[in-house]
Design an enzyme around this catalytic site. Structure first.
Site, PDB file in Angstrom:
ATOM      1  N   GLY A 293       0.527  -0.907   0.547  1.00 60.68           N
ATOM      2  CA  GLY A 293      -0.416   0.211  -0.510  1.00 60.68           C
ATOM      3  C   GLY A 293       0.896   1.135   0.007  1.00 60.68           C
ATOM      4  O   GLY A 293       1.672   1.490  -0.275  1.00 60.68           O
ATOM      5  N   ASN A 294      -0.019   2.127   0.061  1.00 55.99           N
ATOM      6  CA  ASN A 294       1.082   3.898   0.077  1.00 55.99           C
ATOM      7  C   ASN A 294       0.172   4.657   0.961  1.00 55.99           C
ATOM      8  O   ASN A 294      -0.913   4.407   1.269  1.00 55.99           O
ATOM      9  CB  ASN A 294       0.942   4.047  -0.996  1.00 55.99           C
TER      10      ASN A 294
END
Lengths: 236, 236
Positions: free
Chosen positions: B39-40
């Site tokens: 994810g970010n």
């Protein structure tokens, strides 16, 4: 908020009055670079429900939470952490004075071998070396062996197959008193939803499958077992 | 909710009345297995603020959102997506009928080459092969070349160094009309916080640094530039 204070007052003479319960909740995020991370699908809802159920029974509650978007239950002392290493440090520090440890967090098993200081630019391909994260429960077991606490340790196994075999193996390997097993691929169980379907397995091999119920009701069932285990171990 | 409806009514004769604005927001999650993902760090707040600012100016708004815990602005049509590939599909479908595309989402650049069907068990070490995700803006540029829409495309560059150079290179490579550059390592800017400090760069090379302000105020500034660009291109 008023409800939270009323719950606290009602719990003051509960079966966990005078007991310290440490609960972990939510995921951990293991950084790849300043922007990207490896995460896992955990909303933290089951762990926060456990914290509330422990408060309702009069416990002093420490809630060690990974990155989640949830309100702290009134009366809990919350410690926010990001990575598995940060969670380990907080759990080890808090566990030595805890009567009960409920490890509901979905701690990352793997992290990138290095975290890069700058954002990786879009390119052609990338190989990420992953290494195992620190084994939090092994560190807890070592502390229990020397300090005698926590009296009751409850683990969680989120599995996608061979649920009971995997959960029983974890119970034994980690020296747990109780493990809460759930198959996160089942409808209504696992991440993001408000319901859960779990099976409780204790160190004597007793297996108790619970029906599909709310995460709050699952938390009640687990805390009832914890109260019984605390009496049985004569902890404290 | 009442406020949302009032804002909508007030915006009905705004400068974007009759215009369709597509906004992307939030991160994407690229699965490693059923439990883990890459994810970010994007809260989606800047994208949701842009959607609200476009609604306030009378636009019809489509909000394409990755996994975030935010309320949909009243009046927006929201499409929830998980991965970069799902976001690409939604953007390409919606962009052909859009006057304006605001790409505020922090789309993953990389994804695991394979996603495993079962949870990987804790082990000794693991190598993850990452490959680039689909280039959403390249697909948008191709559609603009044939369909003439969207008239205005705004990109975002979240950088940790060489901010202006990286942002200008992206503006040109992707054929953007405007890029919003921010250094996510600066205090008060970037993820999770409610403020942002950005620099606007347009296709003519004009560079406009904005002071530290709320994400709502940043959204207002960007939408004002969008209105001006729409008049300048004579779009529609």
């Amino acid at each position: 908020e008023i409800l939270g204070h009323i719950r606290r007052a009602l719990g003051r003479n509960g079966p966990l009055a005078g007991r310290r319960v440490v609960v972990t909740a939510g995921p951990t995020y293991e950084p790849i670079d300043p922007v990207r991370f490896i995460g896992n699908r955990s909303s933290g809802k089951q762990g926060f429900a456990l914290a509330q159920a422990a408060l309702d029974r009069g416990a002093e509650v420490v809630l060690i939470a990974g990155p989640v978007a949830l309100e702290t239950p009134i009366g809990a002392r919350r410690i926010d952490v990001g990575t598995a290493a940060e969670m380990a440090e907080a759990v080890w520090r808090e566990a030595e004075a805890a009567d009960v440890l409920l490890m509901a967090a979905a701690v990352a098993d793997y992290r990138p071998a290095q975290s890069r200081p700058f954002k990786i630019k879009r390119g052609e391909g990338l190989t990420l070396e992953l290494i195992p994260t620190v084994d939090i429960l092994a560190g807890v077991a070592a502390r229990r062996a020397s300090a005698g606490k926590p009296h009751v340790i409850v683990g969680f196994a989120a599995e996608t197959r061979d649920l009971l075999e995997n959960a029983q193996a974890k119970l034994q390997a980690k020296g747990l008193d109780l493990i809460v097993a759930n198959d996160v691929t089942e409808p209504g169980a696992g991440f993001a939803v408000d319901t859960n379907r779990v099976t409780l397995i204790d160190a004597r091999g007793r297996i108790e499958p619970l029906p599909l119920m709310s995460k709050a009701a699952v938390a009640e069932a687990i805390l009832d077992r914890v109260v019984a285990l605390l009496s049985a171990t004569g902890g404290g």
